[in-house]
Design a protein around this motif. Structure first.
Motif, PDB file in Angstrom:
ATOM      1  N   ASN A   1       0.820  -1.217   0.000  1.00  0.00           N
ATOM      2  CA  ASN A   1       0.000   0.000   0.000  1.00  0.00           C
ATOM      3  C   ASN A   1       0.851   1.262   0.000  1.00  0.00           C
ATOM      4  OD1 ASN A   1      -2.378  -1.464   0.014  1.00  0.00           O
ATOM      5  ND2 ASN A   1      -2.468  -1.555   2.257  1.00  0.00           N
ATOM      6  N   SER A   2       2.017   1.217   0.633  1.00  0.00           N
ATOM      7  CA  SER A   2       2.892   2.395   0.713  1.00  0.00           C
ATOM      8  C   SER A   2       3.858   2.472  -0.466  1.00  0.00           C
ATOM      9  CB  SER A   2       3.682   2.367   2.020  1.00  0.00           C
ATOM     10  OG  SER A   2       4.477   1.191   2.097  1.00  0.00           O
ATOM     11  N   GLU A   3       3.645   1.613  -1.485  1.00  0.00           N
ATOM     12  CA  GLU A   3       4.531   1.580  -2.638  1.00  0.00           C
ATOM     13  C   GLU A   3       3.724   1.680  -3.931  1.00  0.00           C
ATOM     14  OE1 GLU A   3       8.085  -1.271  -0.811  1.00  0.00           O
ATOM     15  OE2 GLU A   3       6.525  -2.142  -2.083  1.00  0.00           O
ATOM     16  N   ALA A   4       4.433   1.891  -5.020  1.00  0.00           N
ATOM     17  CA  ALA A   4       3.794   1.987  -6.332  1.00  0.00           C
ATOM     18  C   ALA A   4       4.665   1.271  -7.361  1.00  0.00           C
ATOM     19  CB  ALA A   4       3.587   3.447  -6.731  1.00  0.00           C
ATOM     20  N   ILE A   5       4.021   0.864  -8.438  1.00  0.00           N
ATOM     21  CA  ILE A   5       4.714   0.157  -9.513  1.00  0.00           C
ATOM     22  C   ILE A   5       5.497   1.162 -10.367  1.00  0.00           C
ATOM     23  CG2 ILE A   5       4.402  -1.269 -11.573  1.00  0.00           C
ATOM     24  CD1 ILE A   5       1.750  -2.230 -10.278  1.00  0.00           C
ATOM     25  N   LEU A   6       6.701   0.806 -10.699  1.00  0.00           N
ATOM     26  CA  LEU A   6       7.490   1.556 -11.673  1.00  0.00           C
ATOM     27  C   LEU A   6       8.002   0.563 -12.701  1.00  0.00           C
ATOM     28  CD1 LEU A   6       8.831   4.130 -12.718  1.00  0.00           C
ATOM     29  CD2 LEU A   6      10.784   3.622 -11.231  1.00  0.00           C
ATOM     30  N   MET A   7       7.471   0.647 -13.914  1.00  0.00           N
ATOM     31  CA  MET A   7       7.908  -0.265 -14.976  1.00  0.00           C
ATOM     32  C   MET A   7       9.362   0.032 -15.337  1.00  0.00           C
ATOM     33  SD  MET A   7       5.410  -2.297 -15.564  1.00  0.00           S
ATOM     34  CE  MET A   7       6.259  -3.101 -16.926  1.00  0.00           C
ATOM     35  N   THR A   8      10.158  -1.012 -15.437  1.00  0.00           N
ATOM     36  CA  THR A   8      11.564  -0.843 -15.803  1.00  0.00           C
ATOM     37  C   THR A   8      11.846  -1.335 -17.223  1.00  0.00           C
ATOM     38  OG1 THR A   8      12.032  -2.970 -14.717  1.00  0.00           O
ATOM     39  CG2 THR A   8      12.363  -0.968 -13.421  1.00  0.00           C
TER      40      THR A   8
ATOM     41  N   CYS B   1       0.291   0.913 -15.819  1.00  0.00           N
ATOM     42  CA  CYS B   1       0.719   0.352 -14.532  1.00  0.00           C
ATOM     43  C   CYS B   1       1.537   1.305 -13.664  1.00  0.00           C
ATOM     44  CB  CYS B   1       1.527  -0.924 -14.768  1.00  0.00           C
ATOM     45  SG  CYS B   1       0.598  -2.245 -15.570  1.00  0.00           S
ATOM     46  N   SER B   2       2.469   2.063 -14.245  1.00  0.00           N
ATOM     47  CA  SER B   2       3.361   2.887 -13.422  1.00  0.00           C
ATOM     48  C   SER B   2       2.573   3.879 -12.591  1.00  0.00           C
ATOM     49  CB  SER B   2       4.362   3.625 -14.313  1.00  0.00           C
ATOM     50  OG  SER B   2       5.290   2.735 -14.880  1.00  0.00           O
ATOM     51  N   GLY B   3       2.925   3.965 -11.313  1.00  0.00           N
ATOM     52  CA  GLY B   3       2.237   4.862 -10.393  1.00  0.00           C
ATOM     53  C   GLY B   3       1.083   4.224  -9.652  1.00  0.00           C
ATOM     54  N   LYS B   4       0.729   2.989  -9.978  1.00  0.00           N
ATOM     55  CA  LYS B   4      -0.351   2.278  -9.293  1.00  0.00           C
ATOM     56  C   LYS B   4       0.237   1.209  -8.377  1.00  0.00           C
ATOM     57  CE  LYS B   4      -3.484   2.818 -13.266  1.00  0.00           C
ATOM     58  NZ  LYS B   4      -4.319   2.090 -14.250  1.00  0.00           N
ATOM     59  N   SER B   5      -0.575   0.756  -7.420  1.00  0.00           N
ATOM     60  CA  SER B   5      -0.114  -0.314  -6.542  1.00  0.00           C
ATOM     61  C   SER B   5      -0.309  -1.689  -7.162  1.00  0.00           C
ATOM     62  CB  SER B   5      -0.850  -0.255  -5.196  1.00  0.00           C
ATOM     63  OG  SER B   5      -2.248  -0.397  -5.388  1.00  0.00           O
TER      64      SER B   5
ATOM     65  N   PHE C   1       9.451  -4.875 -13.428  1.00  0.00           N
ATOM     66  CA  PHE C   1       9.016  -3.679 -12.701  1.00  0.00           C
ATOM     67  C   PHE C   1       9.698  -3.647 -11.343  1.00  0.00           C
ATOM     68  CE2 PHE C   1       6.371  -7.005 -11.076  1.00  0.00           C
ATOM     69  CZ  PHE C   1       6.098  -6.660  -9.764  1.00  0.00           C
ATOM     70  N   SER C   2       9.590  -2.511 -10.678  1.00  0.00           N
ATOM     71  CA  SER C   2      10.075  -2.371  -9.307  1.00  0.00           C
ATOM     72  C   SER C   2       9.007  -1.667  -8.485  1.00  0.00           C
ATOM     73  CB  SER C   2      11.390  -1.577  -9.258  1.00  0.00           C
ATOM     74  OG  SER C   2      11.206  -0.264  -9.739  1.00  0.00           O
ATOM     75  N   CYS C   3       9.049  -1.862  -7.173  1.00  0.00           N
ATOM     76  CA  CYS C   3       8.127  -1.198  -6.243  1.00  0.00           C
ATOM     77  C   CYS C   3       8.872  -0.049  -5.565  1.00  0.00           C
ATOM     78  CB  CYS C   3       7.609  -2.185  -5.203  1.00  0.00           C
ATOM     79  SG  CYS C   3       6.535  -3.470  -5.876  1.00  0.00           S
ATOM     80  N   ILE C   4       8.361   1.160  -5.729  1.00  0.00           N
ATOM     81  CA  ILE C   4       9.024   2.357  -5.190  1.00  0.00           C
ATOM     82  C   ILE C   4       8.222   2.918  -4.014  1.00  0.00           C
ATOM     83  CG2 ILE C   4      10.129   2.939  -7.379  1.00  0.00           C
ATOM     84  CD1 ILE C   4       7.867   4.931  -7.889  1.00  0.00           C
ATOM     85  N   ARG C   5       8.936   3.548  -3.088  1.00  0.00           N
ATOM     86  CA  ARG C   5       8.266   4.194  -1.945  1.00  0.00           C
ATOM     87  C   ARG C   5       7.557   5.458  -2.411  1.00  0.00           C
ATOM     88  NH1 ARG C   5      10.606   6.198   2.859  1.00  0.00           N
ATOM     89  NH2 ARG C   5      12.303   7.022   1.617  1.00  0.00           N
ATOM     90  N   VAL C   6       6.335   5.667  -1.941  1.00  0.00           N
ATOM     91  CA  VAL C   6       5.579   6.855  -2.320  1.00  0.00           C
ATOM     92  C   VAL C   6       5.042   7.537  -1.059  1.00  0.00           C
ATOM     93  CG1 VAL C   6       4.930   5.981  -4.587  1.00  0.00           C
ATOM     94  CG2 VAL C   6       3.476   5.475  -2.633  1.00  0.00           C
TER      95      VAL C   6
END
Length: 440
Positions: A51-58, A102-106, A135-140
């Protein structure tokens, strides 16, 4: 002297802990990055983050890249017999498409066969294509909780979309506030998912979507999007505090275009350190000089990858004063003699010595308790074998109780008519106590 020692010890410990935390943060960030996986035409790409992260397509590639799970060697051999051209090595980059989805979504779900509907045809008709994506999970930052963002070496991100109604932070009255530890700076990067790369020689006008306000030097920097660059660094602060204000563009007012960007914040440099009372400190960007008021001792530290490298000694009043060149030579000698591995070894040795002392104290205590228990038990056993005479029943001197046979016969002859009492007398045998009669 004690304050100086505590300061030096605290400085070494904090440096060691900081390096370990950064290595753990980098490891945790690497663990959040997924490997490149294959997704066959009937499968679905389903990335998931907390929930505290978001998808970032790599990465996202669509086509026939290699022999693997989706394309087998047997299939390639069969196609060669049919003289199919371009059996492999035909693909298209679909990262922009997956950024929008996808990028920016959980979480998100993209079925592979839906990619064809975007009119993407990397290979000749009749050949089966598949997807390779990672993809990677980034802190938001969660603007529903706070508009204040605390920055560290582990990047944190703010997601901004064209939907102005969903924004809770970013206005003049309630801006995004970004703060790093004292002494560190803030790097701001922009990830733009709304536009493709520009053609060769093409120049795109800046579409201002916000401003970065650095109040420490009274500057304002525009945040531009739609320049065709997916990720770029847009600002590096002079101090440890920034404010972000978002601007509603004409497109947003008309609602004619949907876009999404991510602002990435990361702290760089080293945080400030506080010297003890008998030391002075002077910092110049990534260099620190620490000296003593009582003499001319000076130590210098360099900031390398967010960590202060160097050694700080003790200020002693009786120490011989040294010149500047001698101080530099002493600093170099100490730096070469105390490496990071030696610091770790020293800390481990202290911990092992402390544990050994604790074990020794416990063992000594156990031995003492056992000795005390054995002595107490021995005394109790000894008392249980002694002879006790009730003084309320016998009112004469105990010396009259002689164990000798002659004495007992004399007493019986003299007090023949006197009342008699029963007395228990120890006859010398520890296992038996005899009963004898005596008179008053």
């Amino acid at each position: 002297m004690l304050k100086n020692s505590l300061f030096v010890f605290r400085f070494i410990i904090l440096n060691f802990i900081g390096s370990q935390l950064k290595s753990l943060a980098s490891k945790s960030e690497e663990s959040r990055t997924e490997d490149v996986n294959e997704y066959c035409p009937t499968e679905t790409f389903q990335p998931r983050c907390k929930n505290s992260e978001a998808i970032l397509m790599t990465s996202a590639t669509y086509g026939r890249m290699r022999i693997g799970r989706c394309i087998t060697a047997e299939e390639i051999d069969a196609q060669r017999s049919l003289s199919f051209p371009h059996m492999l090595d035909c693909s298209a980059d679909v990262l922009l498409l997956f950024d929008k989805k996808c990028s920016g979504k959980s979480e998100c779900d993209v079925r592979v066969f839906e990619i064809k509907s975007a009119n993407i045809k990397p290979c000749v008709p009749g050949l089966e294509v598949y997807l390779e994506a990672s993809f990677s999970c980034i802190r938001v930052a969660d603007e529903r909780r706070s508009c204040a963002v605390t920055v560290s070496s582990d990047p944190i991100h703010v997601i901004i979309t064209s939907d102005d109604a969903q924004r809770l932070c970013g206005s003049k009255e309630k801006p995004w506030t970004v703060e790093a530890p004292l002494g560190q700076r803030i790097n701001v990067s922009l990830l733009d998912f709304g536009s493709s790369s520009p053609l060769q020689g093409e120049r795109r006008a800046c579409q201002v979507m916000g401003k970065i306000m650095d109040k420490s030097i009274q500057t304002v920097t525009s945040i531009c999007r739609n320049e065709g660059i997916r990720e770029k660094e847009i600002y590096s602060s002079k101090k440890n505090y920034l404010e972000i204000i978002l601007i509603e563009s004409e497109e947003e007012r008309r609602g004619s275009n949907d876009w999404k960007v991510i602002l990435k914040f990361k702290s760089v440099g080293c945080s400030d350190i506080l010297p003890p009372e008998d030391m002075w400190l002077k910092r110049t960007e990534d260099l620190i000089a620490v000296g003593c008021y009582s003499n001319r001792q000076v130590w210098r530290l360099n900031c390398i990858q967010g960590r202060w490298n160097g050694v700080i000694g003790n200020c002693t009043n009786g120490h011989k004063e040294t010149s500047k060149s001698e101080s530099n030579e002493l600093l170099q000698e100490r730096q070469s003699s105390l490496s990071d591995s030696e610091q770790v070894l020293a800390i481990v040795s202290i911990c092992a010595f402390t544990v050994a002392i604790c074990i020794a104290i416990v063992c000594i205590g156990a031995v003492c308790l056992r000795r005390f228990y054995l002595e107490s038990k021995k005394q109790q056993d000894y008392k249980s074998l002694n002879c006790f005479v009730d003084p309320t029943k016998i009112n004469f001197d105990t010396q009259r109780f002689s164990v000798e046979k002659q004495g007992k016969e004399l007493l019986r002859s003299q007090e023949e008519n006197a009342p008699t009492y029963s007395v228990w007398v120890d006859d010398g045998d520890s296992n038996f106590i005899s009963r004898q009669n005596t008179s008053t």
